[in-house]
Write a protein that holds these residues in place. Structure first.
Motif, PDB file in Angstrom:
ATOM      1  N   ASP A   1     -88.591  38.845  44.085  1.00 35.26           N
ATOM      2  CA  ASP A   1     -89.167  39.819  44.756  1.00 35.26           C
ATOM      3  C   ASP A   1     -88.690  40.365  45.989  1.00 35.26           C
ATOM      4  O   ASP A   1     -88.267  41.434  46.311  1.00 35.26           O
ATOM      5  CB  ASP A   1     -90.617  39.680  44.979  1.00 35.26           C
ATOM      6  CG  ASP A   1     -91.519  39.412  43.709  1.00 35.26           C
ATOM      7  OD1 ASP A   1     -90.840  39.872  42.748  1.00 35.26           O
ATOM      8  OD2 ASP A   1     -92.224  38.394  43.544  1.00 35.26           O
ATOM      9  N   ASP A   2     -88.521  39.158  46.979  1.00 35.51           N
ATOM     10  CA  ASP A   2     -87.729  39.771  48.475  1.00 35.51           C
ATOM     11  C   ASP A   2     -86.542  40.357  48.120  1.00 35.51           C
ATOM     12  O   ASP A   2     -86.058  41.240  48.859  1.00 35.51           O
ATOM     13  CB  ASP A   2     -87.617  38.412  49.223  1.00 35.51           C
ATOM     14  CG  ASP A   2     -88.971  38.125  49.639  1.00 35.51           C
ATOM     15  OD1 ASP A   2     -89.856  38.692  49.686  1.00 35.51           O
ATOM     16  OD2 ASP A   2     -89.084  36.995  50.383  1.00 35.51           O
ATOM     17  N   THR A   3     -85.602  39.632  47.307  1.00 30.34           N
ATOM     18  CA  THR A   3     -84.446  40.021  47.211  1.00 30.34           C
ATOM     19  C   THR A   3     -84.470  41.662  46.623  1.00 30.34           C
ATOM     20  O   THR A   3     -83.604  42.596  47.040  1.00 30.34           O
ATOM     21  CB  THR A   3     -83.543  39.496  46.277  1.00 30.34           C
ATOM     22  OG1 THR A   3     -83.473  38.090  46.756  1.00 30.34           O
ATOM     23  CG2 THR A   3     -81.948  39.905  46.096  1.00 30.34           C
ATOM     24  N   ARG A   4     -85.284  42.098  45.593  1.00 28.16           N
ATOM     25  CA  ARG A   4     -85.496  43.328  45.134  1.00 28.16           C
ATOM     26  C   ARG A   4     -85.826  44.440  46.154  1.00 28.16           C
ATOM     27  O   ARG A   4     -85.157  45.347  46.399  1.00 28.16           O
ATOM     28  CB  ARG A   4     -86.683  43.301  43.999  1.00 28.16           C
ATOM     29  CG  ARG A   4     -86.893  44.481  43.448  1.00 28.16           C
ATOM     30  CD  ARG A   4     -88.172  44.573  42.259  1.00 28.16           C
ATOM     31  NE  ARG A   4     -87.828  43.440  41.329  1.00 28.16           N
ATOM     32  CZ  ARG A   4     -88.502  42.506  41.060  1.00 28.16           C
ATOM     33  NH1 ARG A   4     -89.543  42.318  42.099  1.00 28.16           N
ATOM     34  NH2 ARG A   4     -88.275  41.677  40.189  1.00 28.16           N
ATOM     35  N   ASP A   5     -86.562  43.975  47.089  1.00 34.08           N
ATOM     36  CA  ASP A   5     -86.832  44.745  48.018  1.00 34.08           C
ATOM     37  C   ASP A   5     -85.712  45.103  49.102  1.00 34.08           C
ATOM     38  O   ASP A   5     -85.761  46.394  49.496  1.00 34.08           O
ATOM     39  CB  ASP A   5     -88.144  44.317  49.133  1.00 34.08           C
ATOM     40  CG  ASP A   5     -89.318  44.151  48.373  1.00 34.08           C
ATOM     41  OD1 ASP A   5     -89.640  44.846  47.222  1.00 34.08           O
ATOM     42  OD2 ASP A   5     -90.445  43.259  48.632  1.00 34.08           O
ATOM     43  N   ILE A   6     -85.122  44.157  49.427  1.00 36.76           N
ATOM     44  CA  ILE A   6     -83.788  44.167  50.170  1.00 36.76           C
ATOM     45  C   ILE A   6     -82.885  45.028  49.846  1.00 36.76           C
ATOM     46  O   ILE A   6     -82.197  46.233  50.196  1.00 36.76           O
ATOM     47  CB  ILE A   6     -82.995  43.022  50.542  1.00 36.76           C
ATOM     48  CG1 ILE A   6     -84.239  42.194  51.373  1.00 36.76           C
ATOM     49  CG2 ILE A   6     -81.966  43.071  51.297  1.00 36.76           C
ATOM     50  CD1 ILE A   6     -83.763  40.811  51.757  1.00 36.76           C
ATOM     51  N   VAL A   7     -82.526  44.961  48.183  1.00 39.36           N
ATOM     52  CA  VAL A   7     -81.667  45.772  47.230  1.00 39.36           C
ATOM     53  C   VAL A   7     -82.158  47.124  47.499  1.00 39.36           C
ATOM     54  O   VAL A   7     -81.206  48.060  47.398  1.00 39.36           O
ATOM     55  CB  VAL A   7     -81.344  45.061  46.150  1.00 39.36           C
ATOM     56  CG1 VAL A   7     -80.527  46.209  45.210  1.00 39.36           C
ATOM     57  CG2 VAL A   7     -80.543  43.668  46.190  1.00 39.36           C
ATOM     58  N   GLU A   8     -83.435  47.309  47.130  1.00 39.91           N
ATOM     59  CA  GLU A   8     -83.701  48.779  47.105  1.00 39.91           C
ATOM     60  C   GLU A   8     -83.640  49.438  48.553  1.00 39.91           C
ATOM     61  O   GLU A   8     -83.255  50.650  48.492  1.00 39.91           O
ATOM     62  CB  GLU A   8     -85.261  48.699  46.776  1.00 39.91           C
ATOM     63  CG  GLU A   8     -85.532  48.421  45.312  1.00 39.91           C
ATOM     64  CD  GLU A   8     -84.811  49.368  44.313  1.00 39.91           C
ATOM     65  OE1 GLU A   8     -84.945  50.413  44.726  1.00 39.91           O
ATOM     66  OE2 GLU A   8     -84.223  48.970  43.500  1.00 39.91           O
ATOM     67  N   ALA A   9     -83.696  48.587  49.447  1.00 37.98           N
ATOM     68  CA  ALA A   9     -83.440  49.417  50.790  1.00 37.98           C
ATOM     69  C   ALA A   9     -82.412  49.472  51.126  1.00 37.98           C
ATOM     70  O   ALA A   9     -81.911  50.827  51.860  1.00 37.98           O
ATOM     71  CB  ALA A   9     -84.105  48.319  51.937  1.00 37.98           C
ATOM     72  N   LEU A  10     -81.421  48.616  50.818  1.00 39.01           N
ATOM     73  CA  LEU A  10     -79.717  48.995  50.596  1.00 39.01           C
ATOM     74  C   LEU A  10     -79.568  50.314  49.817  1.00 39.01           C
ATOM     75  O   LEU A  10     -78.700  51.105  50.504  1.00 39.01           O
ATOM     76  CB  LEU A  10     -79.047  47.866  49.923  1.00 39.01           C
ATOM     77  CG  LEU A  10     -78.879  46.527  51.009  1.00 39.01           C
ATOM     78  CD1 LEU A  10     -78.412  45.646  50.424  1.00 39.01           C
ATOM     79  CD2 LEU A  10     -77.893  46.826  52.417  1.00 39.01           C
ATOM     80  N   LYS A  11     -80.058  50.521  48.805  1.00 34.23           N
ATOM     81  CA  LYS A  11     -79.849  51.480  48.000  1.00 34.23           C
ATOM     82  C   LYS A  11     -80.162  52.932  48.323  1.00 34.23           C
ATOM     83  O   LYS A  11     -79.623  53.795  48.197  1.00 34.23           O
ATOM     84  CB  LYS A  11     -80.285  51.189  46.467  1.00 34.23           C
ATOM     85  CG  LYS A  11     -79.595  50.343  45.715  1.00 34.23           C
ATOM     86  CD  LYS A  11     -80.200  49.884  44.330  1.00 34.23           C
ATOM     87  CE  LYS A  11     -79.363  49.000  43.436  1.00 34.23           C
ATOM     88  NZ  LYS A  11     -79.888  48.602  42.172  1.00 34.23           N
ATOM     89  N   VAL A  12     -81.541  52.911  49.219  1.00 31.55           N
ATOM     90  CA  VAL A  12     -81.824  54.172  49.786  1.00 31.55           C
ATOM     91  C   VAL A  12     -81.022  54.387  51.003  1.00 31.55           C
ATOM     92  O   VAL A  12     -80.714  55.566  50.997  1.00 31.55           O
ATOM     93  CB  VAL A  12     -83.340  53.822  50.146  1.00 31.55           C
ATOM     94  CG1 VAL A  12     -83.719  54.936  51.136  1.00 31.55           C
ATOM     95  CG2 VAL A  12     -84.219  53.656  48.974  1.00 31.55           C
ATOM     96  N   ARG A  13     -80.632  53.561  51.730  1.00 28.14           N
ATOM     97  CA  ARG A  13     -80.001  53.906  52.675  1.00 28.14           C
ATOM     98  C   ARG A  13     -78.319  54.253  52.539  1.00 28.14           C
ATOM     99  O   ARG A  13     -77.766  54.854  53.244  1.00 28.14           O
ATOM    100  CB  ARG A  13     -80.006  52.618  53.892  1.00 28.14           C
ATOM    101  CG  ARG A  13     -79.313  53.026  55.243  1.00 28.14           C
ATOM    102  CD  ARG A  13     -79.952  52.269  56.326  1.00 28.14           C
ATOM    103  NE  ARG A  13     -79.037  52.905  57.705  1.00 28.14           N
ATOM    104  CZ  ARG A  13     -78.408  52.219  58.533  1.00 28.14           C
ATOM    105  NH1 ARG A  13     -78.273  50.763  58.317  1.00 28.14           N
ATOM    106  NH2 ARG A  13     -77.838  52.616  59.460  1.00 28.14           N
TER     107      ARG A  13
END
Length: 329
Positions: free
Chosen positions: A178-190
């Motif tokens: 779950d934590d990794t999913r949140d970080i990856v999503e933030a990377l993809k947004v930015r």
């Protein structure tokens, strides 16, 4: 008159315990001891579990943190399942040490991904925990500065790449899904053009064990994860249990570590084991509760695992005679 034991239902997570990479690494040390006899040197804990390490020590394995602790020897020197920086096998070769790489193949996959992205001119983002051996090994596959470590969503906001249009990410294999999913999503947004792995880097065993904990934790009053404090995947299981609604969630290495003040008045308990924890320690925990409770054990299974990794080439049965002859020369 003997007091009747209180009833306790234990929900036992499945899958749990050893993954294929851990089995391969432990088998590599045991096979090396079988072929060559002791001592066999192992750089870093072969897996993060004290029981496993002490058992291998009793058979003749000698654990070191760095290669300079290994004397001039013809004995095998095994690299742990977590992987090593490229400088480590290079240093071993410069000393003519007989090095055997027991890096988990799923960690090696991450190493190769990072190398390919680097060759294609991309800056690498590694999602992981600073100081963990796997992270040190992955960052050590490439020149200094080629890999940037991201640990949190806040790190994503603070990250300034050299070229936002030439980025790729890889992840440590033992993270919280779950934590990794949140970080990856933030990377993809930015960074919308960032390139990810073709197949998720978090290993199957990490994912499966976390899913089993998620299924059990909301149904019990307390949760025990059997594992070592320096085991990343075990720590993540404890966190998953807590986040899934089980506020009494502890990481325990042995039955002697159980705090009975916290686990002394229960009707239901969840038990899981990290990927480097042997089943004998799970049984030890269950036996400790059976001494105090009339236990009923129910296994909760969320996945079937059949993954197998062969031993490193230097230790496979059909190579044994040739290797032994070469070392004896």
């Amino acid at each position: 008159m003997i007091a009747e034991k209180p009833a306790l239902t234990i929900l036992l997570c499945s899958p749990r315990g050893f993954c294929a990479g851990v089995v391969r690494a432990i088998d590599a040390v045991e096979q090396a001891l079988k072929i060559y006899g002791p001592p066999v040197y192992v750089r870093h804990e072969i897996v993060h579990n004290k029981y496993v390490v002490e058992n291998l020590k009793s058979k003749g394995a000698i654990f070191v943190e760095e290669l300079d602790e290994v004397p001039e020897t013809r004995a095998p020197v095994i690299f742990s399942a977590h992987g090593v920086a490229k400088s480590v096998p290079s240093a071993a070769a410069s000393r003519n040490l007989f090095a055997i790489d027991a890096t988990c193949p799923l960690v090696t996959k991450v190493h190769r991904e990072a190398e390919i992205h680097h060759k294609r001119g991309r800056e690498i983002v590694l999602v992981g925990h600073r100081g963990h051996p796997e992270v040190i090994g992955t960052m050590g596959q490439l020149p200094d500065g080629a890999v940037s470590l991201i640990e949190t969503v806040a790190d994503v906001a603070a990250f300034t790449p050299s070229n936002p249009d030439a980025l790729a990410y890889v992840t440590q294999t033992t993270l919280s899904v779950d934590d990794t999913r949140d970080i990856v999503e933030a990377l993809k947004v930015r960074f919308p053009s960032i390139v990810g792995p073709h197949k998720e880097d978090i290993c199957y065993a990490t994912t499966n064990r976390q899913e089993a904990v998620k299924a059990v934790a909301p149904r019990v009053e307390a949760f025990i994860v059997v594992g070592a404090p320096n085991s990343s995947n075990s720590q993540r299981l404890r966190e998953v249990a807590e986040r899934s609604g089980c506020l009494i969630s502890e990481l325990v290495q042995r039955a002697s570590d159980i705090d009975w003040n916290r686990f002394g008045a229960l009707k239901s308990l969840g038990v899981a084991a990290g990927a480097s924890a042997p089943e004998i320690l799970v049984e030890e925990i269950l036996d400790a509760f059976a001494e105090r409770y009339a236990i009923t054990v129910e296994t909760v299974s969320t996945a079937d695992e059949s993954v197998f990794f062969p031993l490193p080439k230097d230790l496979r049965e059909n190579d044994m005679r040739k290797i032994a002859e070469d070392v004896a020369r």
